[in-house]
Design an enzyme around this catalytic site. Structure first.
Site, PDB file in Angstrom:
ATOM      1  N   GLY A   1       0.813  -1.214   0.000  1.00  0.00           N
ATOM      2  CA  GLY A   1       0.000   0.000   0.000  1.00  0.00           C
ATOM      3  C   GLY A   1       0.848   1.266   0.000  1.00  0.00           C
ATOM      4  N   THR A   2       1.931   1.244   0.746  1.00  0.00           N
ATOM      5  CA  THR A   2       2.778   2.444   0.852  1.00  0.00           C
ATOM      6  C   THR A   2       3.310   2.853  -0.516  1.00  0.00           C
ATOM      7  OG1 THR A   2       3.412   1.764   3.076  1.00  0.00           O
ATOM      8  CG2 THR A   2       4.862   3.349   1.989  1.00  0.00           C
TER       9      THR A   2
ATOM     10  N   ASN B   1      -7.923   3.581   9.092  1.00  0.00           N
ATOM     11  CA  ASN B   1      -7.417   2.354   9.707  1.00  0.00           C
ATOM     12  C   ASN B   1      -7.497   2.378  11.230  1.00  0.00           C
ATOM     13  OD1 ASN B   1      -5.396   4.365   8.887  1.00  0.00           O
ATOM     14  ND2 ASN B   1      -3.975   3.125  10.055  1.00  0.00           N
TER      15      ASN B   1
ATOM     16  N   GLN C   1      -7.571  -0.617   3.616  1.00  0.00           N
ATOM     17  CA  GLN C   1      -8.398  -1.297   4.624  1.00  0.00           C
ATOM     18  C   GLN C   1      -9.713  -1.835   4.057  1.00  0.00           C
ATOM     19  OE1 GLN C   1      -7.613  -2.175   7.653  1.00  0.00           O
ATOM     20  NE2 GLN C   1      -5.692  -1.045   7.862  1.00  0.00           N
TER      21      GLN C   1
ATOM     22  N   ALA D   1      -2.003  -6.749  -0.022  1.00  0.00           N
ATOM     23  CA  ALA D   1      -2.481  -8.123   0.152  1.00  0.00           C
ATOM     24  C   ALA D   1      -2.533  -8.590   1.605  1.00  0.00           C
ATOM     25  CB  ALA D   1      -1.593  -9.084  -0.652  1.00  0.00           C
ATOM     26  N   HIS D   2      -1.617  -8.081   2.446  1.00  0.00           N
ATOM     27  CA  HIS D   2      -1.572  -8.633   3.816  1.00  0.00           C
ATOM     28  C   HIS D   2      -2.753  -8.195   4.669  1.00  0.00           C
ATOM     29  CE1 HIS D   2       0.241  -5.221   6.280  1.00  0.00           C
ATOM     30  NE2 HIS D   2       0.545  -4.792   5.064  1.00  0.00           N
TER      31      HIS D   2
ATOM     32  N   THR E   1      12.462  -7.182 -10.728  1.00  0.00           N
ATOM     33  CA  THR E   1      11.911  -8.519 -10.949  1.00  0.00           C
ATOM     34  C   THR E   1      10.704  -8.727 -10.038  1.00  0.00           C
ATOM     35  OG1 THR E   1      14.057  -9.317 -11.605  1.00  0.00           O
ATOM     36  CG2 THR E   1      12.459 -10.991 -10.947  1.00  0.00           C
TER      37      THR E   1
ATOM     38  N   CYS F   1      -1.140  11.559  21.920  1.00  0.00           N
ATOM     39  CA  CYS F   1       0.133  11.632  22.620  1.00  0.00           C
ATOM     40  C   CYS F   1      -0.029  12.132  24.054  1.00  0.00           C
ATOM     41  CB  CYS F   1       1.040  12.582  21.863  1.00  0.00           C
ATOM     42  SG  CYS F   1       2.555  12.905  22.693  1.00  0.00           S
TER      43      CYS F   1
HETATM   44  N1  PLP Z   1      -2.721   2.701   4.142  1.00  0.00           N
HETATM   45  C1  PLP Z   1      -3.445   2.217   5.168  1.00  0.00           C
HETATM   46  C2  PLP Z   1      -4.791   2.795   5.446  1.00  0.00           C
HETATM   47  C3  PLP Z   1      -2.950   1.192   5.968  1.00  0.00           C
HETATM   48  O1  PLP Z   1      -3.667   0.744   6.993  1.00  0.00           O
HETATM   49  C4  PLP Z   1      -1.664   0.670   5.673  1.00  0.00           C
HETATM   50  C5  PLP Z   1      -1.089  -0.407   6.514  1.00  0.00           C
HETATM   51  O2  PLP Z   1      -0.911  -0.272   7.691  1.00  0.00           O
HETATM   52  C6  PLP Z   1      -0.945   1.200   4.588  1.00  0.00           C
HETATM   53  C7  PLP Z   1      -1.511   2.204   3.848  1.00  0.00           C
HETATM   54  C8  PLP Z   1       0.390   0.681   4.223  1.00  0.00           C
HETATM   55  O3  PLP Z   1       0.297  -0.529   3.539  1.00  0.00           O
HETATM   56  P1  PLP Z   1       1.581  -1.509   3.412  1.00  0.00           P
HETATM   57  O4  PLP Z   1       1.823  -2.070   4.752  1.00  0.00           O
HETATM   58  O5  PLP Z   1       1.165  -2.540   2.426  1.00  0.00           O
HETATM   59  O6  PLP Z   1       2.695  -0.674   2.892  1.00  0.00           O
END
Ligand code: PLP
Length: 380
Positions: free
Chosen positions: A70-71, A151, A179, A200-201, A237, A327
Site C-alpha cells: 500500500g505504501t 485504519n 483497509q 495483500a496482507h 523482478t 500523545c
Molecule cells: N494505508 C493504510 C490505510 C494502511 O492501513 C496501511 C497499513 O498499515 C498502509 C496504507 C500501508 O500498507 P503496506 O503495509 O502494504 O505498505
C-alpha cells in the site's frame, strides 16, 4: 490462549494462499522477463493474477500494476500525478495514513504543491461541504487524496459521492483502499476514481505485495527506472509468489464476501455490546453507528491507573491489539488520528480489529481480561 485482534495491522495467511505460493516457490522459479519456457510459464502466472484482480474490480488488466504494498501504491499515485499530470494542489485530510500524509507534506515542503486539509466533523468524517468549497475555490490542477476507510477509527468515505464531486470540478481522485479492498465489492465502472492503493496482507494474503489501480485516463511515468517490468511502470523482478498469493487471497475474499462480512460484523457487534454493558464508561471512537468499517472497533476506555499500559497489560494476558491514543507521554508520539480528532488524552484508546479466523470464544476471553483489568483499576 493467545487472541489476535489486530487484523487491521495485518492478517494471517489463508492456508489456500500458502499452498499456491509454496507451489510457485518449489516449482516455478523462472524469471518472468526471460524468453524461455520457464520464464514464460511464470509470466503467465503474473498475467493471470492481474486478470483476476482486474475482473474483481471491473477494470481492464492494463490498469492494474503490482507494487510492494500500500505504501508504494500511495506514493506512486501522489508523486507521479504531481510529476506527470501537472498537479499544483493536493487536498487531503489530517487522518490519512502516513504513506499519504508524509508524501503530500514532503511535496508541499518542496514547494511543488499547495497542500490543503479538508475539515473533519466531530465524528471524524470528512466534511463534504468543506471539500466542495475547497474544490470550487481554485482553478489549479488538484489531486484529492482521501482514504476509503480510516485504519484507526474505521470511518468510511462515500467513494461514489467524492468521486463524482472530483469529476465535477476536474480534480484527480486517489483513494487509499488498503483497509477496504477485498473487504467490500468494488465496481470501478461505477465509481469515478483515478487511483486506488491496495495491500495483500490486509486480506489474508502475503506481506510486501499490493497493487495500484491507475485509470486508463491517466498516463504516468514510472517512479523507478530499471528493467521496465510491469509495462515499464514498476521496474524490478516481480514478486511472483507474492503476486500469485495476492490474487488467490483476493479471489477467496470475494468468494467468501457475504459469510465473511456477516461473521466479522457479528463479532464486532458482540464485542461492542458486551463492552457497553459490562465495563462502565466505555465509549467508541468514530462514527460507530453510521458509515463504519465492519472489521474495526475503536474503543475509548475510561481514565484509570492502567490507561498508559493497557496494550502492554493486554499483551501479557494474551490479547494482541493496537493503540491509538493521543500523545500523552514523551516517549510515545501517539496517534495523529486521535490527536486530529482531539481525543481525550486521559482515556486509553484501543483498536480491536477482527478477521475471518476469529471466534466468539476469543471475544469472550478478551472481555473477561478487560473486565478484570477494569475491576482492578476501580479497586485501586
Ligand atoms: N494505508 C493504510 C490505510 C494502511 O492501513 C496501511 C497499513 O498499515 C498502509 C496504507 C500501508 O500498507 P503496506 O503495509 O502494504 O505498505
Amino acid at each position: 490462549m493467545r487472541v489476535y485482534l489486530d487484523n487491521a495491522a495485518t492478517t494471517p495467511l489463508d492456508p489456500a494462499v500458502i499452498e499456491v505460493m509454496t507451489d510457485i516457490m518449489q516449482n516455478h522459479y523462472g524469471n518472468p522477463s526471460a524468453i524461455h519456457g520457464q520464464g514464460r510459464e511464470v509470466r503467465t502466472i503474473i498475467e493471470e493474477a492481474r486478470k483476476t484482480v482486474a475482473r474483481l474490480v471491473n477494470v481492464t488488466p492494463s490498469e492494474i500494476f503490482f507494487t510492494s504494498g500500500g505504501t508504494e501504491a500511495d506514493n506512486m499515485a501522489i508523486r507521479c500525478s504531481v510529476a506527470d499530470l501537472d498537479v499544483k494542489r493536493i487536498i487531503s485530510s489530517p487522518i490519512e495514513h502516513h504513506a499519504v500524509l508524509y508524501t503530500a507534506q514532503e511535496l508541499a515542503n518542496a514547494g511543488k504543491v499547495k497542500l490543503e486539509m479538508v475539515k473533519l466533523g466531530l465524528d471524524g468524517h470528512v466534511d463534504l461541504e468543506d471539500l466542495e468549497k475547497l474544490l470550487s475555490n481554485s482553478k489549479d490542477k488538484t489531486l484529492v487524496t482521501l482514504m476509503h476507510a480510516n485504519n484507526e477509527i474505521g470511518n468510511l468515505l462515500d467513494l461514489d459521492l467524492v468521486g463524482a464531486m472530483c469529476e465535477k470540478y476536474g480534480a484527480l481522485f486517489h483513494s487509499d483502499t488498503v483497509q477496504t479492498m477485498a473487504h467490500y465489492r468494488f465496481d470501478l465502472q461505477k465509481t469515478h476514481v483515478d487511483f486506488l492503493a491496495a495491500s495483500a496482507h490486509k486480506f489474508n494474503g502475503p506481506k510486501g505485495v499490493g497493487f495500484i489501480y491507475i485509470s486508463n485516463r491517466n498516463k504516468l511515468k514510472p517512479m523507478f527506472t530499471g528493467g521496465s517490468q510491469e509495462r515499464n511502470m514498476r521496474s524490478g523482478t516481480e514478486n511472483v509468489y507474492g503476486i500469485a498469493g495476492l490474487a488467490k487471497a483476493f479471489q477467496i475474499s470475494h468468494d467468501q464476501m457475504d459469510e465473511k462480512t456477516a461473521l466479522i460484523s457479528g463479532l464486532k457487534n458482540y464485542m461492542r455490546e458486551r463492552l457497553t454493558t459490562e465495563i462502565p464508561g466505555v465509549r467508541f471512537n468514530g462514527d460507530i453507528n453510521g458509515n463504519n468499517l465492519y472489521t474495526v472497533l475503536s474503543v475509548s476506555f475510561p481514565p484509570s491507573k492502567v490507561s498508559d499500559m493497557m496494550l502492554f497489560k493486554m499483551d501479557i494476558e494474551g490479547i494482541s491489539a493496537s493503540g491509538g491514543s493521543a500523545c500523552s507521554s514523551g516517549t510515545d508520539i501517539g496517534s495523529h488520528v486521535m490527536s486530529a480528532l482531539k481525543s481525550d488524552t486521559t482515556r486509553a484508546n484501543v483498536r480491536f480489529s477482527f478477521g475471518k479466523f476469529n471466534t466468539k470464544e476469543e471475544i469472550d476471553f478478551a472481555i473477561e481480561i478487560l473486565k478484570e483489568m477494569h475491576s482492578e483499576t476501580v479497586a485501586q
